[in-house]
Motif scaffolding. Structure first.
Motif, mmCIF file in Angstrom:
data_model
loop_
_atom_site.group_PDB
_atom_site.id
_atom_site.type_symbol
_atom_site.label_atom_id
_atom_site.label_comp_id
_atom_site.label_asym_id
_atom_site.label_seq_id
_atom_site.Cartn_x
_atom_site.Cartn_y
_atom_site.Cartn_z
ATOM 1 N N THR A 1 -18.660 32.781 16.272
ATOM 2 C CA THR A 1 -18.220 33.295 17.706
ATOM 3 C C THR A 1 -19.214 32.252 18.569
ATOM 4 N N ARG A 2 -18.653 31.528 19.363
ATOM 5 C CA ARG A 2 -19.499 30.442 20.115
ATOM 6 C C ARG A 2 -19.743 30.938 21.551
ATOM 7 N N ASP A 3 -18.958 31.930 22.195
ATOM 8 C CA ASP A 3 -18.914 32.272 23.500
ATOM 9 C C ASP A 3 -20.314 33.355 23.675
ATOM 10 N N ASP A 4 -20.865 33.254 24.629
ATOM 11 C CA ASP A 4 -22.149 34.234 24.741
ATOM 12 C C ASP A 4 -21.380 35.661 24.910
ATOM 13 N N HIS A 5 -22.291 36.451 24.274
ATOM 14 C CA HIS A 5 -21.741 37.952 24.257
ATOM 15 C C HIS A 5 -23.140 38.907 24.132
ATOM 16 N N ALA A 6 -22.854 39.956 24.573
ATOM 17 C CA ALA A 6 -24.176 40.870 24.349
ATOM 18 C C ALA A 6 -24.149 41.488 22.808
ATOM 19 N N VAL A 7 -25.243 41.956 22.319
ATOM 20 C CA VAL A 7 -25.388 42.435 21.167
ATOM 21 C C VAL A 7 -25.791 43.886 21.368
ATOM 22 N N PRO A 8 -24.863 44.911 20.906
ATOM 23 C CA PRO A 8 -25.152 46.136 21.318
ATOM 24 C C PRO A 8 -26.537 46.937 20.315
ATOM 25 N N PHE A 9 -27.035 47.990 20.680
ATOM 26 C CA PHE A 9 -28.085 48.267 19.789
ATOM 27 C C PHE A 9 -27.700 48.761 18.358
ATOM 28 N N THR A 10 -26.597 49.272 18.607
ATOM 29 C CA THR A 10 -25.842 49.911 17.127
ATOM 30 C C THR A 10 -25.570 48.834 16.282
ATOM 31 N N ALA B 1 -44.850 40.434 12.567
ATOM 32 C CA ALA B 1 -44.253 40.751 14.092
ATOM 33 C C ALA B 1 -42.985 40.448 14.255
ATOM 34 N N GLY B 2 -42.300 39.482 13.717
ATOM 35 C CA GLY B 2 -40.797 38.883 13.876
ATOM 36 C C GLY B 2 -40.060 40.264 13.345
ATOM 37 N N PRO B 3 -40.178 40.645 11.984
ATOM 38 C CA PRO B 3 -39.346 41.690 11.694
ATOM 39 C C PRO B 3 -39.384 42.936 12.515
ATOM 40 N N ALA B 4 -40.669 43.160 12.920
ATOM 41 C CA ALA B 4 -41.005 44.580 13.514
ATOM 42 C C ALA B 4 -40.262 44.676 14.759
ATOM 43 N N LEU B 5 -39.944 43.370 15.562
ATOM 44 C CA LEU B 5 -39.517 43.227 16.753
ATOM 45 C C LEU B 5 -38.124 42.795 16.540
ATOM 46 N N ALA B 6 -37.484 42.734 15.456
ATOM 47 C CA ALA B 6 -36.103 42.056 15.033
ATOM 48 C C ALA B 6 -34.967 42.545 16.112
ATOM 49 N N ILE B 7 -35.003 43.896 16.286
ATOM 50 C CA ILE B 7 -33.865 44.677 16.812
ATOM 51 C C ILE B 7 -33.983 44.263 18.603
ATOM 52 N N PRO B 8 -34.833 44.611 19.103
ATOM 53 C CA PRO B 8 -35.135 44.405 20.463
ATOM 54 C C PRO B 8 -34.960 42.846 21.135
ATOM 55 N N PHE B 9 -35.457 41.956 19.847
ATOM 56 C CA PHE B 9 -35.436 40.510 19.886
ATOM 57 C C PHE B 9 -33.939 40.089 19.912
ATOM 58 N N ALA B 10 -33.173 40.761 19.079
ATOM 59 C CA ALA B 10 -31.665 40.509 19.266
ATOM 60 C C ALA B 10 -31.032 40.760 20.384
ATOM 61 N N ILE B 11 -31.284 41.699 20.854
ATOM 62 C CA ILE B 11 -30.730 42.430 21.904
ATOM 63 C C ILE B 11 -31.034 41.563 23.234
ATOM 64 N N LEU B 12 -32.166 41.424 23.443
ATOM 65 C CA LEU B 12 -32.720 40.727 24.621
ATOM 66 C C LEU B 12 -32.337 39.303 24.769
ATOM 67 N N THR B 13 -32.500 38.422 23.507
ATOM 68 C CA THR B 13 -31.981 37.155 23.582
ATOM 69 C C THR B 13 -30.509 36.824 23.721
ATOM 70 N N ALA B 14 -29.530 37.725 23.554
ATOM 71 C CA ALA B 14 -28.253 37.742 23.690
ATOM 72 C C ALA B 14 -27.739 38.117 25.034
ATOM 73 N N TRP B 15 -28.397 39.034 25.622
ATOM 74 C CA TRP B 15 -28.338 39.714 26.989
ATOM 75 C C TRP B 15 -27.813 38.698 28.023
ATOM 76 N N PRO B 16 -26.612 38.845 28.536
ATOM 77 C CA PRO B 16 -26.137 37.854 29.422
ATOM 78 C C PRO B 16 -26.752 37.622 30.640
ATOM 79 N N LEU B 17 -27.564 38.818 31.346
ATOM 80 C CA LEU B 17 -28.121 38.710 32.122
ATOM 81 C C LEU B 17 -29.565 37.834 32.127
ATOM 82 N N PHE B 18 -30.113 38.120 30.925
ATOM 83 C CA PHE B 18 -31.158 37.276 30.727
ATOM 84 C C PHE B 18 -30.900 35.975 30.569
ATOM 85 N N GLY B 19 -29.850 35.540 30.088
ATOM 86 C CA GLY B 19 -29.284 34.104 29.940
ATOM 87 C C GLY B 19 -29.220 33.354 31.321
ATOM 88 N N GLY B 20 -28.661 34.209 32.081
ATOM 89 C CA GLY B 20 -28.347 33.692 33.413
ATOM 90 C C GLY B 20 -29.682 33.549 34.180
#
Length: 601
Positions: A497-506, A542-561
């Protein structure tokens, strides 16, 4: 078989001796650094003598070292060449000193585009500028485009056939286009290209290989063809690949780091590997006659189960080409081609695990007759890239247990030697990026291309933190996957999947809860028992501990913009847009070039 008549001369003997000397120097530096690092680790673990945990930690550390040490010395060599040589490219690719750029093209070249369940409009967007450039050069008839489809999604197949039929109608009188779809994707991408070789390979001298997300300008393709014409010993010529400007925060920061790491590493490795270079499977050119004759891949037996096909085909094809007597080289120039990188952590992991499974197949080729010593090293290093991952995770788990059961951290590890070891590992780990960063900072043109020294340094710090978080997440993912691989749990040739998209928490929780559990368990236990050891553990936990918020934040379209607007992860193409990228209408380019953010040079 290709008819080749090598000319033995004093110059040829000198070249052989020179490359042997370079390889010997690299081997000595590599072995000495390995030995010194292990000796320092032994000193660090010496308090209280050596128990089972200490010995296990030393063994695990030894497994992590080859990839790190090789990267360090490649970076050091690459840095010296970049700073000292008047022409770094010619220093590692001698034929470049003979290429003027106006040599007539006499060869017939096929351009192979391999696709599987990709939106055809996006693929065609990348193709048409290349076709227009080839036609404008006057050599369009020397090329033929083959769209080699392995698509299986019915909703894509119908549109794919119509789109490529229309493309062929538009261009067939200038650059011939052939579209072919296989119903069964036997052998994955390598099988796709082999089927082309069997049907049409004898009609062409060379083949340029492209992935679905590749973009190559006509000028780059013409350059590769001219080099292949000038050097009949070349079997494979790999171009350096960089990331297309993106609006995904994850892709932006990753590509910034890749841009830094690849240049020094590739120049350094090319200096001593010479004619035993890498092949990465796309944005490269092949000499078809020896490729067809010598680079066919075997089907791997799987102990009575269904036979396996090779996923990471490229490096095997490279070592087979070199074993046949033809050279494999890399051209470390950054304008030879672009690719789209995964927009999210989860998409990146999917691609990474496919590579992991493919590289684990390489052990079967160590005993292959005729392989060069450097080729065997390359296969071994490719395996170490992934078996180092469970070793890193083992260091985290055993190190945490060792500190917990010790009377104090100092009773388990010496503070002075331990800190020196940690700093040494971090320097070696980041050395390819550090080397290129220093080169950028000392070069006014490059500084400005990255948005100025201030923005460049900010991005370098951001990328460093990004990597410290990202890598342990990947390492634990590899560890889980390799454990499953032993029980037959494999991954196929999956689409991206090459297009930008959000990663839901679930979704992040579903995929990354084991990582989170590992990270917080290690940090939590240390916080309760030995909190002074937490700074050491952060590097891996640190990386594994922060994996979930890291995945969500770095995929968030507003943050990318926001990243595009303020210049986070800015690439040179965003500061001065190349004409070849203008027609792609990439959303990351226009905002970045019009940004009012001040830059210091």
């Amino acid at each position: 078989m290709s008819k080749r008549f090598p000319v033995q001369s004093i110059h040829a003997d000198a070249a052989v001796n020179r490359i042997f000397g370079r390889r010997l120097l690299f081997a000595v530096l590599f072995a000495a650094t390995m030995a010194g690092s292990l000796a320092l680790a032994a000193v660090a673990l010496s308090p209280g003598g050596f128990g089972i945990i200490d010995i296990a930690l030393l063994a695990l550390f030894a497994i992590t070292l080859p990839w790190t040490v090789a990267g360090f010395w490649n970076a050091v060599i690459g840095f010296l060449i970049m700073r000292v040589s008047a022409n770094p490219i010619a220093a590692v690719m001698p034929v470049m000193s003979r290429i003027q750029g106006n040599e007539p093209l006499t060869a017939s070249t096929a351009i192979l585009l391999c696709i599987r369940n990709e939106p055809p409009e996006r693929v065609i967007r990348n193709l048409e500028p290349m076709l227009a450039g080839l036609d404008l050069s006057g050599y369009g008839k020397r090329f033929a485009l083959y769209v080699l489809s392995d698509s299986s999604d019915a909703s894509i197949v119908s549109g794919e056939e119509a789109c490529f039929a229309a493309l062929s109608a538009r261009w067939d009188d200038r650059v011939p286009i052939t579209y072919r779809r296989r119903v069964v994707n036997t052998g994955y991408k390598a099988g796709n290209i082999r089927e082309f070789c069997d049907r049409w390979g004898s009609k062409h001298d060379f083949a340029v290989t492209l992935d679905a997300d590749s973009f190559m300008a006509a000028d780059a393709i013409l350059r590769l063809v001219r080099i292949m014409q000038a050097d009949p010993d070349l079997g494979i010529l790999q171009g350096l690949i960089v990331g297309l400007p993106s609006t995904s925060a994850f892709a932006r920061v990753f590509q910034f780091g890749m841009r830094l790491g690849m240049r020094s590493y590739t120049i350094g490795s090319a200096w001593w590997q010479g004619d035993c270079g890498p092949y990465w499977g796309h944005n490269a050119i092949l000499r078809l006659e020896p490729f067809i004759a010598h680079c066919g891949l075997p089907t791997l037996s799987n102990e009575g189960m269904e036979d396996d096909h090779i996923l990471s085909h490229d490096q095997i094809e490279a070592v087979l080409m070199r074993a046949a007597g033809f050279h494999v080289r890399v051209l470390p120039q950054e304008d030879l081609g672009w690719e789209e990188n995964p927009p999210t952590l989860l998409e990146f992991i999917r691609r990474d695990l496919r590579w992991c499974q493919g590289n684990m197949q390489y052990w079967r080729f160590f005993s292959l007759a005729g392989l060069r010593a450097v080729s065997r090293y390359q296969l071994g290093l490719a395996i170490c890239m992934f078996i180092g991952s469970p070793a890193w995770i083992g260091l985290l788990v055993l190190g945490t247990l060792g500190v917990i059961f010790a009377d104090s951290p100092e009773a388990f590890i010496r503070a002075d030697a331990g800190m020196a070891l940690l700093m040494g590992v971090l320097v070696m780990w980041f050395s390819p990026k550090i080397a290129t960063a220093i080169d950028v900072l000392f070069n006014p043109r490059l500084r400005q291309a990255f948005g100025g020294a201030g923005l460049f340094l900010i991005n370098f710090i951001i990328e460093t933190v990004f990597s410290i978080v990202l890598c342990p997440i990947l390492w634990f993912g590899h560890t889980i996957f390799l454990a499953g691989l032993m029980f037959g749990h494999e991954i196929g040739w999956i689409g991206q999947t090459r297009d930008d998209h959000a990663v839901p928490f679930t979704l992040a929780l579903h995929n990354l809860w084991p990582h989170t559990l590992l990270g917080w368990s290690a940090l939590g236990l240390l916080a309760v028992v030995q909190p002074a050891a937490i700074p050491y553990a952060l590097f891996l936990a640190a990386g594994p501990a922060l994996a979930i918020p890291f995945a969500i934040l770095t995929a968030w379209p507003l943050f990318g913009g926001l990243a595009v607007r303020v210049g986070i992860g800015r690439l040179p193409e965003e500061t001065t847009r190349p004409e070849v990228l203008a027609v792609l209408a990439l959303p990351a380019i226009t905002p970045a070039t019009s940004s009012a953010l001040p830059s210091s040079v």
